[in-house]
Design an enzyme around this catalytic site. Structure first.
Site, PDB file in Angstrom:
ATOM      1  N   ASP A   6       0.814  -1.231   0.000  1.00  0.00           N
ATOM      2  CA  ASP A   6       0.000   0.000   0.000  1.00  0.00           C
ATOM      3  C   ASP A   6       0.839   1.270   0.000  1.00  0.00           C
ATOM      4  OD1 ASP A   6      -2.207  -1.704   0.327  1.00  0.00           O
ATOM      5  OD2 ASP A   6      -2.030  -1.602   2.512  1.00  0.00           O
ATOM      6  N   HIS A  47      -4.511  -1.593  -6.039  1.00  0.00           N
ATOM      7  CA  HIS A  47      -3.761  -0.379  -6.349  1.00  0.00           C
ATOM      8  C   HIS A  47      -4.769   0.719  -6.625  1.00  0.00           C
ATOM      9  CE1 HIS A  47      -0.083  -2.818  -7.916  1.00  0.00           C
ATOM     10  NE2 HIS A  47      -0.254  -2.892  -6.624  1.00  0.00           N
TER      11      HIS A  47
HETATM   12  P1  GDP Z   1      -0.493   0.418  -3.748  1.00  0.00           P
HETATM   13  O1  GDP Z   1      -1.123  -0.904  -3.524  1.00  0.00           O
HETATM   14  O2  GDP Z   1       0.965   0.438  -3.414  1.00  0.00           O
HETATM   15  O3  GDP Z   1      -0.772   0.972  -5.093  1.00  0.00           O
HETATM   16  O4  GDP Z   1      -1.141   1.417  -2.694  1.00  0.00           O
HETATM   17  P2  GDP Z   1      -2.695   1.662  -2.380  1.00  0.00           P
HETATM   18  O5  GDP Z   1      -3.374   2.168  -3.564  1.00  0.00           O
HETATM   19  O6  GDP Z   1      -3.274   0.486  -1.694  1.00  0.00           O
HETATM   20  O7  GDP Z   1      -2.569   2.783  -1.253  1.00  0.00           O
HETATM   21  C1  GDP Z   1      -2.002   3.999  -1.469  1.00  0.00           C
HETATM   22  C2  GDP Z   1      -2.986   5.092  -1.061  1.00  0.00           C
HETATM   23  O8  GDP Z   1      -2.331   6.326  -1.067  1.00  0.00           O
HETATM   24  C3  GDP Z   1      -4.142   5.252  -2.012  1.00  0.00           C
HETATM   25  O9  GDP Z   1      -5.258   5.695  -1.284  1.00  0.00           O
HETATM   26  C4  GDP Z   1      -3.647   6.347  -2.980  1.00  0.00           C
HETATM   27  O10 GDP Z   1      -4.704   7.028  -3.629  1.00  0.00           O
HETATM   28  C5  GDP Z   1      -2.941   7.213  -2.023  1.00  0.00           C
HETATM   29  N1  GDP Z   1      -1.835   8.007  -2.504  1.00  0.00           N
HETATM   30  C6  GDP Z   1      -0.794   7.658  -3.323  1.00  0.00           C
HETATM   31  N2  GDP Z   1       0.100   8.667  -3.360  1.00  0.00           N
HETATM   32  C7  GDP Z   1      -0.378   9.657  -2.544  1.00  0.00           C
HETATM   33  C8  GDP Z   1       0.126  10.919  -2.119  1.00  0.00           C
HETATM   34  O11 GDP Z   1       1.208  11.348  -2.463  1.00  0.00           O
HETATM   35  N3  GDP Z   1      -0.653  11.645  -1.252  1.00  0.00           N
HETATM   36  C9  GDP Z   1      -1.851  11.208  -0.798  1.00  0.00           C
HETATM   37  N4  GDP Z   1      -2.540  11.967   0.032  1.00  0.00           N
HETATM   38  N5  GDP Z   1      -2.335   9.996  -1.161  1.00  0.00           N
HETATM   39  C10 GDP Z   1      -1.603   9.237  -2.013  1.00  0.00           C
END
Ligand code: GDP
Length: 427
Positions: free
Chosen positions: A12, A40
């Site tokens: 995440d 994701h």
């Molecule tokens: P992944 O599985 O690694 O792609 O991660 P997830 O999607 O499960 O979780 C990452 C969370 O962080 C999601 O809610 C994204 O929309 C959010 N996100 C990613 N980059 C940023 C950022 O720079 N700032 C904020 N506020 N949210 C982010």
């Protein structure tokens, strides 16, 4: 050029957003491990998406998106996800599924669920998506490959062999009704016919793409600390989320992977069971959980509240090391803007001594975090795109983390949207 985008922590970290950003320059985006057991989150001009199986390059018309042989392919989950993406205006994403990928069957989900129930308090935090039983079958050589779905007799033969032991377990360990190979053959043969348009020899296809110098992005799922060998075993996933495994799970030469971008959050979060030394509790945790990510720190797959904590430089350096990270993307920096002071776990205390390496799980369970405190910046930085315009304390924080994890931080994400990103030139 081949790049891998992988997680440096517990998962995440924001890999989906980064893949969506970097897919713009990619000819191919490849998923190399895991299945529909994590999500994701991607926010772009088409809206907000939680992708589970589809590679994060599907929003780019030019990118061919491949499901590599290392992936656990649940055909129904795949088709449903594709339908939902198509219904939201993504026109005909270019897709390919390896004929060597293995099929995650309904009975893997059933066995996963029954086993978590049986374990009760001793469970490992499975998302009950069938991943552990799936990989057990794969390595026990009783799995079903995508190519098997296209031959009804072969499919029946393999399913009958696979069910011999499973039916004994189902009946006598879990007190569940037995499964019928014929019924399953009908169902999965029909699903195979639906998948047929995308089934391909992706190994050969990638070989040709490497030969002709195409830009290839390998997209990891979960993070380094969930690796079965280098993570917090047994609280891990069942396939390696490391860039080293990307070569195998996708099917590209290891030497061809030139960049490994490890993604980490500016704080820590973890969903599911496990060891998490810098975890926050109480109101402090609730505040960060509410503000984190794009809509709070709740699992993209399960909706479970994620555990949150301070940035763990020991765990992240370990994550970067086992990933072989050539650079780091730090996400969610904007989330920290409300804090007066920011703690960072710079070492672990073990038996009165400080250690800075990440030990195996039984030792990790005994350590206490050693914190250094950094001043906050107390300025909203959401959506900033120029690194030099970030407040001084904010840049100091990034640069201090960079030293601690011994890997250059070249990308800093300042919000969940595709454009919220600062590119830093490598020093
Ligand atoms: P992944 O599985 O690694 O792609 O991660 P997830 O999607 O499960 O979780 C990452 C969370 O962080 C999601 O809610 C994204 O929309 C959010 N996100 C990613 N980059 C940023 C950022 O720079 N700032 C904020 N506020 N949210 C982010």
């Amino acid at each position: 050029m081949i790049r891998a985008i992988v997680g440096a922590n517990w998962g995440d970290e924001g890999k989906g957003k980064l893949t969506d950003v970097l897919a713009e320059q990619a000819d191919l985006v490849v998923r190399f491990q895991g299945g529909a057991n994590a999500g994701h989150t991607i926010i772009n001009q088409y809206g907000k998406f939680a992708l589970h199986l589809l590679p994060s390059g599907i929003f780019h018309q030019n990118a061919l998106n491949l499901i590599g042989p290392g992936v656990a392919l649940d055909p129904e989950a795949f088709l449903n996800e594709l339908d939902s993406v198509l219904s939201r205006g993504i026109t005909h994403p270019r897709l390919g599924i390896s004929d060597r990928a293995q099929v995650l069957m309904d009975f893997h989900v059933l066995l996963d669920t029954l086993e978590e129930e049986r374990l009760g308090g001793r469970k490992f935090g499975s998302t009950k998506s069938g991943i552990a039983p799936f990989y057990s079958d794969k390595f026990a050589k009783t799995g079903i490959q995508v190519c098997h779905l296209l031959d009804k007799d072969l499919l029946y033969e393999r399913l009958s062999a696979s069910l011999e032991k499973k039916n004994i377990l189902l009946e006598h360990l879990y007190h569940h009704e037995k499964l019928d190979a014929e019924q399953l053959t009908e169902k999965y043969y029909a699903l195979g016919q639906r998948l047929k348009p995308w089934i391909a020899d992706t190994t050969w296809l990638l070989h040709e793409a490497v030969q002709s110098g195409k830009n290839i992005l390998l997209e990891g799922q979960l993070g380094a600390l969930r690796d079965p060998d280098h993570g917090i075993y047994p609280f891990v996933t069942s396939s390696s989320p490391l860039a080293g495994n990307a070569a195998i799970g996708a099917g590209v030469p290891p030497w061809a992977i030139k960049e490994v971008i490890a993604v980490t959050k500016a704080y820590s979060s973890s969903v599911g069971a496990g060891v998490f030394p810098s975890q926050m509790f109480g109101e402090e945790a609730e505040e960060l959980r509410k503000r984190g990510g794009d809509a709070g720190e709740y699992g993209a797959k399960t909706g479970r509240p994620r555990d949150v904590g301070w940035f763990d430089a020991v765990a992240t350096r370990h994550g970067c090391l086992v990933q072989g990270a050539t650079q780091v993307a730090m996400t969610n920096l904007d989330v920290m803007s409300y804090l007066d002071e920011i703690k960072v776990c710079v070492a672990y205390e073990l038996d009165g001594k400080h250690i800075t390496h990440f030990p195996a799980t039984p030792t990790l369970q005994k350590v206490k975090p050693v914190y250094e405190v950094f001043p906050g910046w107390k300025t909203d930085i959401k959506g900033k795109t120029v690194y030099e315009e970030l407040p001084k304390n904010c840049r100091n924080y990034v640069e201090a983390m960079e030293k601690l994890i011994e890997t250059p931080i070249t990308l800093v994400s300042t919000g969940p949207h595709r454009d919220d990103i600062c590119v830093r030139s490598a020093k």
